[in-house]
Design a protein around this motif. Structure first.
Motif, PDB file in Angstrom:
ATOM      1  N   HIS A  65      23.696 -31.697   9.302  1.00 46.90           N
ATOM      2  CA  HIS A  65      24.454 -31.062   8.232  1.00 46.90           C
ATOM      3  C   HIS A  65      25.032 -29.712   8.629  1.00 46.90           C
ATOM      4  O   HIS A  65      26.224 -29.437   8.403  1.00 46.90           O
ATOM      5  N   ALA A  66      24.211 -28.845   9.194  1.00 46.88           N
ATOM      6  CA  ALA A  66      24.678 -27.492   9.491  1.00 46.88           C
ATOM      7  C   ALA A  66      25.769 -27.454  10.553  1.00 46.88           C
ATOM      8  O   ALA A  66      26.840 -26.871  10.319  1.00 46.88           O
ATOM      9  N   PRO A  67      25.561 -28.039  11.729  1.00 48.49           N
ATOM     10  CA  PRO A  67      26.612 -27.921  12.758  1.00 48.49           C
ATOM     11  C   PRO A  67      27.921 -28.568  12.348  1.00 48.49           C
ATOM     12  O   PRO A  67      28.996 -28.021  12.614  1.00 48.49           O
ATOM     13  N   VAL A  68      27.852 -29.727  11.690  1.00 47.82           N
ATOM     14  CA  VAL A  68      29.081 -30.406  11.273  1.00 47.82           C
ATOM     15  C   VAL A  68      29.788 -29.598  10.190  1.00 47.82           C
ATOM     16  O   VAL A  68      31.016 -29.417  10.224  1.00 47.82           O
ATOM     17  N   THR A  69      29.021 -29.102   9.224  1.00 44.52           N
ATOM     18  CA  THR A  69      29.613 -28.310   8.142  1.00 44.52           C
ATOM     19  C   THR A  69      30.278 -27.055   8.681  1.00 44.52           C
ATOM     20  O   THR A  69      31.416 -26.719   8.306  1.00 44.52           O
ATOM     21  N   VAL A  70      29.604 -26.330   9.574  1.00 52.12           N
ATOM     22  CA  VAL A  70      30.167 -25.099  10.126  1.00 52.12           C
ATOM     23  C   VAL A  70      31.439 -25.399  10.918  1.00 52.12           C
ATOM     24  O   VAL A  70      32.448 -24.688  10.792  1.00 52.12           O
ATOM     25  N   GLY A 118      22.271 -24.384  -3.045  1.00 48.73           N
ATOM     26  CA  GLY A 118      21.648 -25.285  -2.081  1.00 48.73           C
ATOM     27  C   GLY A 118      20.575 -24.602  -1.273  1.00 48.73           C
ATOM     28  O   GLY A 118      19.520 -25.180  -0.988  1.00 48.73           O
ATOM     29  N   ARG A 119      20.825 -23.340  -0.906  1.00 51.22           N
ATOM     30  CA  ARG A 119      19.833 -22.585  -0.149  1.00 51.22           C
ATOM     31  C   ARG A 119      18.586 -22.312  -0.990  1.00 51.22           C
ATOM     32  O   ARG A 119      17.456 -22.400  -0.487  1.00 51.22           O
ATOM     33  N   SER A 120      18.759 -21.979  -2.256  1.00 51.14           N
ATOM     34  CA  SER A 120      17.614 -21.703  -3.131  1.00 51.14           C
ATOM     35  C   SER A 120      16.704 -22.920  -3.241  1.00 51.14           C
ATOM     36  O   SER A 120      15.477 -22.796  -3.248  1.00 51.14           O
ATOM     37  N   MET A 168      20.665 -29.451   1.934  1.00 50.57           N
ATOM     38  CA  MET A 168      21.757 -28.678   2.513  1.00 50.57           C
ATOM     39  C   MET A 168      21.653 -28.595   4.032  1.00 50.57           C
ATOM     40  O   MET A 168      22.659 -28.740   4.748  1.00 50.57           O
ATOM     41  N   ALA A 169      20.469 -28.346   4.547  1.00 49.06           N
ATOM     42  CA  ALA A 169      20.280 -28.182   5.988  1.00 49.06           C
ATOM     43  C   ALA A 169      18.807 -28.351   6.307  1.00 49.06           C
ATOM     44  O   ALA A 169      17.981 -28.594   5.423  1.00 49.06           O
ATOM     45  N   ALA A 170      18.479 -28.204   7.589  1.00 47.33           N
ATOM     46  CA  ALA A 170      17.094 -28.347   8.030  1.00 47.33           C
ATOM     47  C   ALA A 170      16.330 -27.039   8.003  1.00 47.33           C
ATOM     48  O   ALA A 170      15.115 -27.034   8.216  1.00 47.33           O
TER      49      ALA A 170
END
Length: 391
Positions: free
Chosen positions: A77-82, A318-320, A97-99
């Protein structure tokens, strides 16, 4: 007309495709991406899409795609989203949202830096029973919330964790607390706010082909003195899910039920039927949502892109959600009561720190690349049962 790409064409991608197709006058699905091109091609044919099929999402970064749905395993999720945000695309990323919280922060910063919309899927907020419960809670008619309860009850067979990326801390990022209860955690935070302290337990009681937990129980303490509890499970037959909020004046829940009590002279309860009718009238007069589920969230994202309207679920939300889940994992792994928020020097802030700190209940020794049947069944929703009883 916004162009849309869907990266990852597993089972959940159908919810995205069907959502976008509800708004053919506003967006067009231009590309499908999957490591297994036959899966993407099958989705293209199933829905009659005029979309190109690629196996590497990086082929899309130079195409000027307006909006990307990221429907991949969590560790992507994170690398593709960024990458997509940096290429100028808005992003709707599936849960979780992410790992790690560090990755969440990188995603939020990429959205801010590029001036793009970042939304995290939490489609249950876009369901009438949940939206109406939130509105009734916000009305204050039930009084101060004293106790909150969320039951995220699912059931998955042993073979569920045979899929190559499931059941590992490295690729799935966690078990039922992260990947199943994430929607309940999101809604609980939305309705009740962030707890100040968490104490939790977790175990793997039925899936010896997974490193991760299949059952967890968390106790929550809120800054105002209220308490809460959250059970996350993939071992509950019937998959009955619920939220219950006990206020000073009344009990509210999804599936919908309102019960109010008042005190007799000796302190014992009697029903406050007048307050129950008042709350019920208020709930009945609330309008239904124009769209529900993924379609409702996609409409919200499209509105944000088109008009600058606020997102209901952004990267901060999402972070919360992930922060509370990491608090649960930290407490269950260390046996300690955890105070929120987690700091950036906490081991549970980074992927590496989490992997070093969590237990591995079993070794995942084998896997399959894909299931022949990729259909998804879901547990009971939050509608009232025909019998009139709660789920």
């Amino acid at each position: 007309m916004l162009t849309v790409a869907i990266i990852g064409t597993g089972a959940i991608s159908s919810s995205h495709i069907e959502g976008y197709l509800r708004f053919k006058d506003r967006c067009r699905i231009a590309a499908l991406c999957d490591l297994y091109p036959e899966k993407a091609q099958a989705k293209k044919e199933q829905y009659g899409l005029d979309a190109k099929v690629v196996t590497d999402y990086k082929e899309l970064l130079r195409d000027g795609i307006d909006l990307v749905s990221v429907c991949m395993p969590p560790y992507y999720h994170a690398p593709v989203t960024v990458d997509c945000l940096n290429a100028g695309s808005h992003v709707l990323v599936e849960k979780p949202m992410a790992a790690s919280l560090q990755e969440c922060d990188e995603m939020i910063e990429a959205a801010r830096r590029n001036g793009k919309v970042l939304s995290v899927v939490a489609q249950n907020r876009f369901r009438n029973p949940i939206m109406k419960l939130k509105n009734v809670l916000d009305s204050g008619m039930a009084g101060k919330i004293l106790h909150a309860q969320a039951d995220s009850f699912w059931w998955r067979g042993h073979s569920y964790y045979d899929l190559w990326w499931r059941g590992t801390w490295e690729k799935e990022g966690g078990g039922c607390t992260l990947n199943h209860a994430v929607h309940h955690v999101d809604a609980l935070l939305w309705m009740r706010g962030r707890p100040s302290h968490v104490h939790a337990f977790m175990s793997n009681v039925a899936h010896d082909n997974a490193e991760v937990e299949d059952l967890s129980i968390a106790m929550l303490r809120y800054p105002d003195g209220g308490l809460g509890q959250l059970t996350s499970s993939v071992v509950h037959h019937g998959e009955e899910q619920q939220f219950i909020f006990q206020g000073q004046r009344a009990r509210l829940s999804a599936p919908w039920r309102v019960t109010a009590s008042e005190s007799l002279p000796n302190g014992f309860p009697r029903r406050n039927e007048e307050l129950e009718r008042e709350i019920q009238r208020y709930c009945d007069e609330l309008p239904d949502l124009p769209y529900e589920g993924h379609t409702g969230q996609i409409d919200n994202v499209l509105n944000a892109i088109e008009t600058g309207a606020p997102l209901l679920i952004d990267g901060v939300s999402g972070r919360s959600t992930l922060e509370l889940i990491m608090g649960i994992y930290k407490s269950a792994s260390t046996g300690e009561t955890v105070e929120l928020p987690l700091s950036k020097d906490d081991p549970f802030y980074t992927v590496e720190g989490v992997r070093r700190s969590v237990p591995r209940f079993y070794e995942k020794s084998g896997h399959v690349d894909n299931f022949a049947d990729s259909s998804i069944t879901t547990g009971s929703d939050y509608e009232e049962k025909k019998s009139g009883t709660e789920a």
